[in-house]
Write a protein that holds these residues in place. Structure first.
Motif, mmCIF file in Angstrom:
data_model
loop_
_atom_site.group_PDB
_atom_site.id
_atom_site.type_symbol
_atom_site.label_atom_id
_atom_site.label_comp_id
_atom_site.label_asym_id
_atom_site.label_seq_id
_atom_site.Cartn_x
_atom_site.Cartn_y
_atom_site.Cartn_z
ATOM 1 N N HIS A 205 0.836 -1.200 0.000
ATOM 2 C CA HIS A 205 0.000 0.000 0.000
ATOM 3 C C HIS A 205 0.876 1.257 0.000
ATOM 4 O O HIS A 205 0.506 2.285 -0.573
ATOM 5 C CB HIS A 205 -0.934 -0.005 1.206
ATOM 6 N N GLU A 208 1.911 1.750 -3.544
ATOM 7 C CA GLU A 208 0.801 2.259 -4.352
ATOM 8 C C GLU A 208 0.514 3.713 -4.029
ATOM 9 O O GLU A 208 0.207 4.516 -4.931
ATOM 10 C CB GLU A 208 -0.437 1.395 -4.126
ATOM 11 N N GLU A 209 0.615 4.101 -2.721
ATOM 12 C CA GLU A 209 0.384 5.498 -2.364
ATOM 13 C C GLU A 209 1.444 6.397 -2.968
ATOM 14 O O GLU A 209 1.137 7.473 -3.509
ATOM 15 C CB GLU A 209 0.382 5.644 -0.838
ATOM 16 N N GLU A 212 0.707 6.663 -6.652
ATOM 17 C CA GLU A 212 -0.436 7.533 -6.917
ATOM 18 C C GLU A 212 -0.057 8.997 -6.716
ATOM 19 O O GLU A 212 -0.494 9.885 -7.488
ATOM 20 C CB GLU A 212 -1.596 7.135 -6.002
#
Length: 430
Positions: A205, A208-209, A212
């Motif tokens: 995560h 992914e953060e 993003e």
């Protein structure tokens, strides 16, 4: 001299010429009698020959009739023998059938017993059949469950294969994206990310953060459309207007179709009503023009009167019913006039021009045509203008219009009222 003497002696010895003539006449008469007798005998011989021929023919006919009667006698004898043999056979069959009721009764009782046995066997077989059907139903149920399980297994296998294929395609896509974006092989990605072999990977995560966040930062660096909301409102307004116009058009189309259906319905009713009226007038006028016969109009090629064609069936006196194209020129002209006048009687027009319609007609039919014209002028308000060269038709008109050339090259229109001309003639005669 000796010959002369001999001849003179012979002449002297001859009898007188009168005796010779008498004997010659007697001989001739005797010959004529013999000739008549010979002719009579010949005629009698011919008559006897004809009678003999007739008698011979009669004998032949009698012999033929005798042979025919003998054949008929033999045939009748054979027929009698056949009948006698049939009578003997029928007598034997009758004697055999006298005991038939008892035999039939015995057979009936035996058949009833066999039927009872067969009924018992049928019940036993029915019970066995029911048990077999129950077992077969259970077998079918088990087979169905087995097939369903097999189908489920095949579907699960197919889904697993599809997932594996999808994972393989996804892996290939990822490898291709790595090569396109990072310009390195997939095996070198770990070294590029400074991840040592065997080291623990960071949480997914977090990665992914970070990814993003980097993407948002990149998008913020792009161009910004400040009129996006205004353009959105304009597009929505246009969409709303187009939707309203579409709904209005759909409703208008619906009303237009309803109006067309209503008009078609009313047109069919009016057309059928007018068709019946025209058909009745056409039948009556056809009989008047032809002095008999019959005719009719038919709608063909479609059940819808608005799309159907028109067929004219005419039967002049002494002919079979046939279509208009099979009639002669004069008959076609009279039939067409009957149809035209039938339409005029149904829906009269102020004026009607007939151009040389009496050209193919003979004098008798021209008279009928003129009588019909007088009837039409009396029953309608239509003015008829007739273009013709027929003197009979011109004599029956109320007023004549023609072109004359009193001087060469100078034409002049002439009008003559026949009714006034008749009145003037009557005054002059008086």
């Amino acid at each position: 001299e000796a010959a002369h003497e001999y001849a003179a002696a012979a002449i002297s010895e001859l009898s007188s010429s009168e005796d010779t003539e008498v004997r010659l006449a007697a001989v001739r008469s005797d010959i004529e009698g013999h000739r008549r007798m010979a002719a009579q005998v010949r005629a009698e011989a011919q008559a006897l020959a004809r009678e003999a021929e007739l008698a011979d023919r009669r004998v032949q006919a009698i012999l033929a009739e005798r042979t025919e009667w003998q054949n008929r006698k033999q045939s009748a004898t054979s027929h009698i023998d056949t009948i006698q043999a049939r009578i003997t056979e029928v007598s034997i069959e009758r004697s055999d059938l006298e005991n038939a009721p008892a035999v039939f009764a015995e057979k009936r009782s035996a058949l009833i017993n066999e039927i009872e046995y067969a009924e018992n066997d049928r019940r036993v077989a029915a019970d066995a059949l029911a048990e077999a059907e129950t077992a077969m139903a259970e077998t079918d149920r088990v087979a169905k469950l087995t097939l369903e399980a097999l189908s489920s297994s095949r579907e699960a296998t197919a889904r697993a294969e599809e997932r594996m294929e999808g994972a393989r395609r996804r892996l290939e896509d990822i490898e291709r994206e790595i090569r396109d974006m990072l310009e390195v092989e997939p095996q070198a990605v770990a070294g590029l990310a400074e991840i040592e072999p065997g080291a623990e990977l960071p949480p997914l995560h977090e990665i992914e953060e970070d990814l993003e966040k980097l993407r948002r930062d990149r998008e913020r660096l792009g161009a910004v459309n400040l009129r996006a909301e205004e353009e959105l409102r304009e597009v929505e307004a246009q969409h709303t207007g187009l939707t309203t116009e579409r709904d209005d058009l759909v409703e208008a189309i619906k009303r237009l179709r309803q109006g067309i259906q209503s008009l078609n319905k009313e047109a069919r009713e009016r057309l059928l009503t007018s068709f019946e009226v025209v058909n009745n007038h056409f039948k009556r006028l056809f009989v008047e023009l032809f002095g008999g016969g019959e005719a009719a109009l038919h709608l063909i090629e479609s059940d819808d009167p608005l799309e159907a064609g028109l067929e004219i069936i005419a039967k002049p006196p002494g002919k079979k019913p046939q279509t208009l194209s099979l009639l002669s020129g004069g008959e076609q002209a009279l039939t067409a006039m009957a149809l035209i006048f039938a339409v005029f009687l149904t829906n009269p027009s102020p004026i009607c021009v007939l151009d040389e319609v009496d050209a193919p007609l003979d004098d008798h039919n021209v008279e009928r045509y003129c009588n019909l014209l007088h009837e039409m002028t009396a029953s309608t308000d239509t003015r008829f203008i007739i273009i013709t060269h027929n003197p009979i038709t011109m004599a029956r008109m109320n007023r004549l219009f023609g072109v004359t050339m009193a001087e060469r090259g100078v034409s002049q229109l002439v009008s003559v009222s026949l009714a006034e001309a008749v009145d003037i003639l009557d005054q002059n005669v008086a």
